[in-house]
Scaffold this motif. Structure first.
Motif, short mmCIF file in Angstrom:
data_model
loop_
_atom_site.label_atom_id
_atom_site.label_comp_id
_atom_site.label_asym_id
_atom_site.label_seq_id
_atom_site.Cartn_x
_atom_site.Cartn_y
_atom_site.Cartn_z
N LYS A 29 64.63 89.79 11.41
CA LYS A 29 64.67 88.95 10.28
C LYS A 29 64.74 89.94 9.01
O LYS A 29 65.70 89.30 8.07
N THR A 30 64.15 90.69 9.05
CA THR A 30 63.88 91.70 7.71
C THR A 30 64.68 93.04 7.97
O THR A 30 64.82 93.49 6.68
N ASN A 93 62.09 89.43 17.30
CA ASN A 93 61.56 88.23 16.56
C ASN A 93 59.96 88.25 16.34
O ASN A 93 59.31 87.73 17.46
#
Length: 339
Positions: A29-30, A93
């Motif tokens: 995600k980052t 994740n």
């Protein structure tokens, strides 16, 4: 080829070879590194734990393991094949649960700071779980100096081997419950103290928190003899997490993780055993008080459990015992609750 070009070329080759020896875990995600990802083998052995840069050594993994279970924040987040994990970068994740906010019960100036929270601690021998403990504890700090005044256990469970060896010369088969303990947290409220010691300090600024890694080592060149035993290659790794862009004070404290490494054997044994201890603390309450009395504290006795509620069933509790039990079933037994 000019000398400067040759040096640059050699540097690129060296960097490529060196970099290829490690695997980097990053958030899908980052894109940021993921420290403290534990890699479990098919038999429940902890093969590696990622450092503050999210890296593990490829040499810790072997193809005959077939499947690798990855645990982050005390939760299994992925099961990967050798081909899926044997890459330079593995995206994971990582956000499987929300970060629990620390409850501030009293914010007025006071003499002491009470930091209450959940903990777990366990030890592996050659990668395999040897003993486990978790519970609830409160740390009391002097509010002015930030020095730790006391560590107080309020509830806990202990799990130990059912039939450990009694032969003190078989160090790979002994029960090491004596190593079970809570994180020490001596300078968690004053991180500058570590800079005055012979330690290596690294910082990772994440999207939601800042992490400080403190590492040190001893007995790297020569073993130590003690009562017929041999100790070698001692290393310590401490990771403290704080609110993002904070002063790194006690009120900013989010999490502490300690890993200790030591190679150990009896003098009659040909090879060393690798002992690794893990100690983790997760604050849940912060209280400012003028007295230092802790309610409902109990004496820690690692021959029994001592609890009055099923605290580990709370969704936010770091219940690593559930991860271990999926591998070891009845190999580890909980000690009787003496509450």
């Amino acid at each position: 080829m000019k000398k400067s070009h040759l040096l640059n070329f050699l540097f690129i080759i060296f960097f490529s070879i060196f970099n290829a020896q490690s695997i980097s875990f990053v958030s899908e995600k980052t894109g940021q590194p993921l420290p403290k990802v534990a890699v479990f083998g098919k038999e429940g052995n902890i093969l590696a734990t990622s450092d503050i840069d999210g890296k593990i050594e490829k040499s810790t993994l072997s193809q005959d393991q077939e499947k690798f279970q990855l645990v982050y924040d005390n939760i299994s987040i992925a099961t990967l094949s050798f081909n899926e994990i044997n890459k330079d970068v593995v995206k994971l994740n990582d956000r499987v649960k929300e970060i629990e906010a620390v409850v501030i019960k009293n914010n007025k100036p006071a003499k002491y700071v009470f930091v209450k929270g959940n903990f777990n601690a366990y030890l592996t021998v050659n990668g395999k779980l040897n003993c486990y403990m978790d519970g609830i504890a409160t740390y009391v700090f002097d509010n002015k100096t930030k020095k730790l005044k006391s560590t107080n256990v309020q509830q806990y469970r202990v799990f130990r081997l059912e039939n450990p060896s009694t032969d003190r010369k078989q160090t790979g088969l002994l029960d090491y419950n004596a190593f079970l303990d809570l994180p020490k947290l001596p300078n968690v409220g004053n991180i500058e103290e570590y800079k005055n010691k012979k330690a290596t300090i690294k910082e990772l600024k994440g999207k939601t928190k800042d992490e400080i890694e403190i590492s040190g080592s001893a007995l790297q060149e020569k073993e130590m003899a003690l009562f017929g035993y041999r100790l070698y290659d001692i290393k310590a790794l401490i990771n403290h997490s704080y609110e993002k862009d904070s002063k790194k004070d006690l009120r900013d404290f989010l999490e502490s993780n300690e890993i200790g490494y030591i190679k150990f054997k009896h003098k009659s044994e040909p090879d060393y055993n690798q002992l690794i201890s893990y100690k983790n603390f997760y604050p849940t309450e912060l209280d400012f008080r003028d007295d230092n009395d802790v309610e409902n504290k109990v004496k820690l006795n690692k021959n029994n459990s001592n609890y009055s509620s099923n605290y580990w069933q709370d969704a936010s509790f770091p219940n690593m015992q559930a991860i271990f039990s999926s591998f070891f079933k009845d190999d580890l037994k909980e000690k009787e609750n003496k509450k």
